[in-house]
Design an enzyme around this catalytic site. Structure first.
Site, PDB file in Angstrom:
ATOM      1  N   ASN A 206       0.861  -1.196   0.000  1.00  0.00           N
ATOM      2  CA  ASN A 206       0.000   0.000   0.000  1.00  0.00           C
ATOM      3  C   ASN A 206       0.890   1.237   0.000  1.00  0.00           C
ATOM      4  OD1 ASN A 206       0.407   0.981   2.845  1.00  0.00           O
ATOM      5  ND2 ASN A 206      -0.375  -1.071   3.285  1.00  0.00           N
ATOM      6  N   LYS A 285       8.684 -17.682  -9.483  1.00  0.00           N
ATOM      7  CA  LYS A 285       7.914 -16.589 -10.073  1.00  0.00           C
ATOM      8  C   LYS A 285       6.701 -17.168 -10.812  1.00  0.00           C
ATOM      9  CE  LYS A 285       8.226 -12.931 -13.482  1.00  0.00           C
ATOM     10  NZ  LYS A 285       8.916 -12.498 -14.685  1.00  0.00           N
ATOM     11  N   LYS A 340     -12.259  -2.327  18.585  1.00  0.00           N
ATOM     12  CA  LYS A 340     -10.886  -2.726  18.929  1.00  0.00           C
ATOM     13  C   LYS A 340     -10.562  -2.443  20.397  1.00  0.00           C
ATOM     14  CE  LYS A 340      -9.442  -2.310  14.124  1.00  0.00           C
ATOM     15  NZ  LYS A 340      -8.347  -2.659  13.228  1.00  0.00           N
TER      16      LYS A 340
HETATM   17  O1  PMT Z   1       2.599   6.475   6.293  1.00  0.00           O
HETATM   18  P1  PMT Z   1       2.089   7.772   5.706  1.00  0.00           P
HETATM   19  O2  PMT Z   1       2.368   7.883   4.232  1.00  0.00           O
HETATM   20  O3  PMT Z   1       2.569   8.954   6.505  1.00  0.00           O
HETATM   21  O4  PMT Z   1       0.487   7.750   5.815  1.00  0.00           O
HETATM   22  C1  PMT Z   1      -0.136   7.797   7.058  1.00  0.00           C
HETATM   23  C2  PMT Z   1      -1.312   6.800   7.152  1.00  0.00           C
HETATM   24  C3  PMT Z   1      -2.402   7.209   6.174  1.00  0.00           C
HETATM   25  C4  PMT Z   1      -0.823   5.382   6.840  1.00  0.00           C
HETATM   26  C5  PMT Z   1      -1.813   6.872   8.629  1.00  0.00           C
HETATM   27  O5  PMT Z   1      -2.231   8.181   8.912  1.00  0.00           O
HETATM   28  C6  PMT Z   1      -2.943   5.884   8.882  1.00  0.00           C
HETATM   29  O6  PMT Z   1      -4.116   6.153   8.649  1.00  0.00           O
HETATM   30  N1  PMT Z   1      -2.594   4.655   9.385  1.00  0.00           N
HETATM   31  C7  PMT Z   1      -3.541   3.550   9.582  1.00  0.00           C
HETATM   32  C8  PMT Z   1      -3.773   2.816   8.290  1.00  0.00           C
HETATM   33  C9  PMT Z   1      -4.736   1.657   8.447  1.00  0.00           C
HETATM   34  O7  PMT Z   1      -4.339   0.522   8.261  1.00  0.00           O
HETATM   35  O8  PMT Z   1      -5.945   2.010   8.860  1.00  0.00           O
HETATM   36  P2  PMT Z   1      -7.196   0.965   9.063  1.00  0.00           P
HETATM   37  O9  PMT Z   1      -8.367   1.836   9.248  1.00  0.00           O
HETATM   38  O10 PMT Z   1      -7.209  -0.010   7.944  1.00  0.00           O
HETATM   39  O11 PMT Z   1      -6.834   0.190  10.404  1.00  0.00           O
HETATM   40  C10 PMT Z   1      -7.313   0.603  11.690  1.00  0.00           C
HETATM   41  C11 PMT Z   1      -6.240   0.400  12.735  1.00  0.00           C
HETATM   42  O12 PMT Z   1      -5.989  -1.015  12.905  1.00  0.00           O
HETATM   43  C12 PMT Z   1      -4.903   1.042  12.398  1.00  0.00           C
HETATM   44  O13 PMT Z   1      -4.364   1.576  13.580  1.00  0.00           O
HETATM   45  C13 PMT Z   1      -4.062  -0.130  11.902  1.00  0.00           C
HETATM   46  O14 PMT Z   1      -2.671   0.070  12.165  1.00  0.00           O
HETATM   47  C14 PMT Z   1      -4.621  -1.305  12.720  1.00  0.00           C
HETATM   48  N2  PMT Z   1      -4.538  -2.603  12.052  1.00  0.00           N
HETATM   49  C15 PMT Z   1      -5.086  -2.784  10.827  1.00  0.00           C
HETATM   50  C16 PMT Z   1      -5.031  -4.050  10.235  1.00  0.00           C
HETATM   51  C17 PMT Z   1      -4.390  -5.094  10.917  1.00  0.00           C
HETATM   52  N3  PMT Z   1      -4.294  -6.290  10.378  1.00  0.00           N
HETATM   53  N4  PMT Z   1      -3.866  -4.887  12.136  1.00  0.00           N
HETATM   54  C18 PMT Z   1      -3.938  -3.672  12.716  1.00  0.00           C
HETATM   55  O15 PMT Z   1      -3.456  -3.475  13.836  1.00  0.00           O
END
Ligand code: PMT
Length: 405
Positions: A206, A285, A340
């Site tokens: 991503n 691959k 969460k």
């Molecule tokens: O890295 P940059 O380019 O500076 O961009 C910043 C950002 C956009 C990545 C950052 O601001 C951000 O939004 N990070 C969270 C991205 C994300 O995965 O969001 P989510 O809404 O999908 O997940 C919710 C939360 O669960 C997040 O804290 C994530 O880290 C966590 N998560 C998600 C999936 C997973 N399998 N395990 C997790 O712990």
């Protein structure tokens, strides 16, 4: 204490910069004043010379100014460039990177932080050109001391009055002397993307650059915390003083974050963790054929949800997650807060190109059990500082952790 370059530009608030210079000195800082031509219509250089006990720089081309290329020499020795008042014209020059006088040249030549205190007529301040220029500066990491509202020198009533000198002094002093408010605390921050391998050459990833999480980790370290940064694959360089654990996949990040969090006081999940990973990784691959290709993806562990479940009813660690959404941003963040079982969700709109993924700025809403707190667009470094201010309030509201009590 630091040497501060105080840029004074041509607005009626220029006389208040004298008070700012004095206030900074009272806090133990050295001040060198730089006056634009416009500023000298409002206050004489002698006033600043008498207060700062240093020659005042008024002209890029004055005799002696170029034997040691003064703006470059000064650029390397200041801890802060503070512009009080900052007129619309100077703000525009700083945003554009023009260098047609000493102050604007210094702004380009220095790596010291920039703080500007705008002051102007209400309509000028609200003009989209000025607002965009301020946003450009904020996105680059400049600190803006917001103007106040009230009776303006031009006879209008509204926003645009220079912030109070004491507030400007306080903001500058705080920037130069970071609080040690997280001393003795252990913090884990995740940042960056994860890569889920399909075969030896391809992966699903991503756009996360890691900038947001790195800014959060760096700010925690600045405040005295012992920080472990669990960092996905990115070319963004984190500060060397952090304990950095490099990971690649969601599974790697899961193991690293859960391990490091066992003794943590705060965990911040800023990483963009993959929700799905290929059911199997091909050893060779994958060969191209004429037929379409389907991939079977399976769920990854939700690290934040596991941290919430592991903590249960305990008060520690404080858990902070992000919500990267493209619609109904705050409502979805609120759902994540509950699902969460965390203390704070930082909601950001990742459909926008000027914030979120890869950008240097972000515009977030803090979502907690107490309500929503929207923040203005700001550099990710400023968002990180606001985040820790908020987290420290959460920390203060709960009983001391066993190790600290
Ligand atoms: O890295 P940059 O380019 O500076 O961009 C910043 C950002 C956009 C990545 C950052 O601001 C951000 O939004 N990070 C969270 C991205 C994300 O995965 O969001 P989510 O809404 O999908 O997940 C919710 C939360 O669960 C997040 O804290 C994530 O880290 C966590 N998560 C998600 C999936 C997973 N399998 N395990 C997790 O712990």
């Amino acid at each position: 204490m630091s040497l501060i370059a105080l840029g004074v530009t041509g607005g009626i608030g220029a006389y208040k910069a004298v008070e700012v210079a004095r206030g900074l000195q009272q806090r133990g800082h050295e001040v060198v004043a730089i006056m634009t031509r416009g500023a000298q219509n409002f206050v004489g250089p002698v006033t600043f010379e008498a207060i700062t006990r240093r020659p005042v720089i008024t002209d890029q081309w004055a005799a002696g100014m170029n034997s040691s290329v003064e703006h470059v020499a000064l650029a390397g020795s200041i801890g802060l460039l503070l512009v009080v008042p900052a007129t619309a014209h100077t703000i525009a020059k700083l945003a554009l990177g023009l260098a047609d006088d000493f102050l604007s040249s210094l702004a380009l030549a220095t790596t010291a932080p920039l703080m500007v205190a705008p002051a102007m007529n209400t309509h000028m301040l609200e003009h989209p050109a000025v607002q965009q220029n301020l946003q450009i500066l904020a996105a680059r990491g400049a600190h803006i001391v917001e103007p106040g509202a009230g009776y303006l020198a031009c006879g209008w009533v509204g926003k645009g009055r220079l912030a109070e000198p004491d507030d400007i002094v306080e903001a500058a002093h705080r920037l130069l002397t970071p609080p040690r408010s997280l001393a003795g605390r252990r913090v884990v921050v995740s940042a960056g993307p994860t890569y889920e391998d399909l075969d030896p050459v391809r992966y699903i990833g991503n756009r996360s650059s890691g900038k947001m999480g790195i800014a959060i980790a760096a700010e925690a370290a600045r405040r005295g915390a012992v920080v472990t940064l669990v960092l996905g694959p990115t070319s963004t360089e984190p500060p060397a003083e952090l304990d950095i654990v490099r990971v690649r996949s969601a599974a790697d990040m899961h193991a690293a974050v859960l391990g490091a969090s066992e003794t943590a006081d705060v965990v911040v999940m800023a990483a963009a963790v993959a929700d799905y990973t290929p059911a199997s990784v091909e050893g060779e691959k994958i060969k191209k054929g004429d037929a379409d290709l389907s991939l079977r993806l399976v769920r990854t562990p939700d690290i934040l949800r596991e941290l919430g479940a592991r903590r249960g009813e305990a008060a520690w660690p404080v858990l902070v997650g992000f919500a990267a959404e493209t619609s109904d941003v705050v409502a979805r963040a609120r759902e994540k807060l509950a699902a969460k079982r965390v203390d704070l969700i930082v909601a950001n709109d990742v459909a926008r190109r000027d914030i979120g993924f890869e950008a240097d700025a972000n515009e977030v809403t803090f979502v907690t059990a107490e309500g929503d707190e929207p923040l203005p667009l700001a550099a990710k470094t400023s968002v990180a500082a606001s985040l820790w201010d908020r987290v420290e309030r959460l920390m203060a509201s709960r009983p001391l952790p066993a190790a600290a009590s």
